[in-house]
Design an enzyme around this catalytic site. Structure first.
Site, short mmCIF file in Angstrom:
data_model
loop_
_atom_site.label_atom_id
_atom_site.label_comp_id
_atom_site.label_asym_id
_atom_site.label_seq_id
_atom_site.Cartn_x
_atom_site.Cartn_y
_atom_site.Cartn_z
N TYR A 73 0.86 -1.18 0.00
CA TYR A 73 0.00 0.00 0.00
C TYR A 73 0.90 1.24 0.00
CZ TYR A 73 -3.58 -3.32 1.65
OH TYR A 73 -4.43 -4.39 1.80
N HIS B 259 -0.10 -12.08 1.06
CA HIS B 259 -1.09 -11.20 0.44
C HIS B 259 -1.78 -11.86 -0.75
CE1 HIS B 259 -1.97 -6.63 -0.09
NE2 HIS B 259 -3.05 -7.36 -0.16
N SER C 171 -13.07 -5.06 2.32
CA SER C 171 -14.12 -4.41 1.52
C SER C 171 -15.51 -4.82 1.98
CB SER C 171 -13.93 -4.70 0.03
OG SER C 171 -12.75 -4.14 -0.45
N PRO C 172 -15.78 -4.77 3.30
CA PRO C 172 -17.09 -5.21 3.79
C PRO C 172 -18.23 -4.29 3.38
CG PRO C 172 -15.86 -4.19 5.56
CD PRO C 172 -14.90 -4.31 4.40
N GLY D 54 -18.30 -3.15 0.24
CA GLY D 54 -18.27 -3.18 -1.22
C GLY D 54 -17.52 -2.00 -1.82
N ARG D 55 -16.38 -1.65 -1.19
CA ARG D 55 -15.58 -0.48 -1.60
C ARG D 55 -16.43 0.80 -1.57
NH1 ARG D 55 -11.05 -3.01 -3.03
NH2 ARG D 55 -11.21 -5.05 -4.01
N GLY D 56 -17.31 0.86 -0.60
CA GLY D 56 -18.18 2.02 -0.42
C GLY D 56 -19.47 1.95 -1.21
N PHE D 57 -19.58 1.01 -2.14
CA PHE D 57 -20.76 0.94 -3.00
C PHE D 57 -22.04 0.69 -2.20
CE2 PHE D 57 -23.81 -1.39 -5.62
CZ PHE D 57 -23.93 -0.52 -6.70
#
Length: 327
Positions: A55, A123, A202-203, A205-208
């Protein structure tokens, strides 16, 4: 703060904090703002921070290292190795060799400013390198006290079993949310069979799933979601039905969409510790509110039924991003 066990001797807060977006992938970074979020998170009782050497690359571990020098609160650090990138490039190659793992862990320890990493993940698994050799190398690092526990990311149930036969795997990290549920078929059952904790990344959904990203044209420059298949064109238009459903159910529940999505994950088992990522205080506070949300069995069944009628369109990653992903 509620606590959960990933494995019998690794207890962490029920929610962790994914730190990736503080460094890249989701638009410009702001170290001062990110440090403020980190301090507020641990003051709230959150003690499980998730990072990786890729990252940035390296910037995120350096940022966490700065934070650790400023705090007296006890925290547990999870970081990762195995994806090799050049600064400014999305392209990557995989290296799981024991020799590289040793170099990588020394670099992470130095950047983080600590003597021992609590949870060290592979990873991405390189299919050209036997996972047994990787685990044997990591087992040596455990014996030396450089890492406390070994984790794997995005592996199949078969790979998990092969790895666990060499040295206990404490946690498996894979994308899991209301719109990414493939792990429920084989991965979660294998984890529970072996006593391996599960860490969904990503719980949201990457903000979706929060309903905040309905137009990829409005994403900040450098936000990699703009190139992800699920966020593009016809797939996005179809997937918006899922975000709409989450919003409607959250309103009926008296909570925010983010809280509903995280509370749903927490309800899937006491061995599950989601790591929602954010670099903004208001989102951190919103996410922490999920700990106060409970579902009845009938509510969970109704949500599952409605989601089953809304298939997800588009792949999770591009072909480059799928390198090393087995599930």
């Amino acid at each position: 703060m509620q606590k959960r066990h990933l494995t019998k001797d690794l207890e962490v807060s029920a929610l962790g904090l994914g730190c990736m977006g503080m460094s890249e992938f989701y638009g410009p970074r702001d170290d001062a703002q990110s440090l403020e979020v980190l301090h507020r998170a641990v003051e709230s009782g959150l003690d499980f921070l998730d990072t990786s050497d890729m990252y940035g690359p390296f910037h995120n571990e350096e940022l966490i290292g700065r934070f650790l020098k400023e705090t007296v609160q006890p925290v547990k650090i999870a970081t990762k190795f195995g994806i090799v990138r050049q600064p400014g490039a999305y392209e990557r190659h995989l290296d799981n060799s024991p020799a590289y793992a040793r170099r990588a862990v020394e670099g992470s320890l130095k950047r983080l400013g600590i003597e021992r990493i609590d949870l060290y993940y592979v990873h991405r698994v390189n299919p050209d390198e036997p996972v047994e050799e990787t685990m044997a190398g990591l087992a040596g690092l455990v014996k030396e006290g450089k890492i406390g526990h070994i984790g794997l990311c995005e592996v199949s149930a078969a790979t998990l079993r092969r790895a666990h036969a060499v040295h206990p795997v404490s946690a498996l990290q894979t994308e899991y949310s209301l719109w990414t549920r493939g792990v429920e078929d084989e991965i979660l059952p294998a984890c529970r069979e072996l006593g391996v904790g599960f860490v969904p990344y990503s719980p949201l959904g990457r903000g979706f799933l929060t309903g905040a990203y309905s137009d990829p044209g409005k994403l900040a420059e450098g936000d990699f979601r703009a190139m992800l298949p699920r966020f593009r064109d016809a797939a996005l238009a179809s997937n918006l039905r899922i975000a709409d459903l989450v919003r409607e159910r959250a309103a009926a529940k008296g909570c925010t969409p983010a809280q509903l999505a995280l509370a749903w994950l927490l309800a899937q088992g006491e061995d599950i510790v989601p790591i929602p990522g954010t670099k903004r205080l208001r989102y951190l506070e919103d996410n922490l509110g999920a700990l106060d949300i409970a579902f009845s069995a009938s509510e969970l069944a109704a949500l599952d039924c409605d989601l089953a009628a809304l298939p997800v369109a588009g792949a999770r990653y591009t072909a480059e991003g799928m390198k090393g992903v087995e599930v």
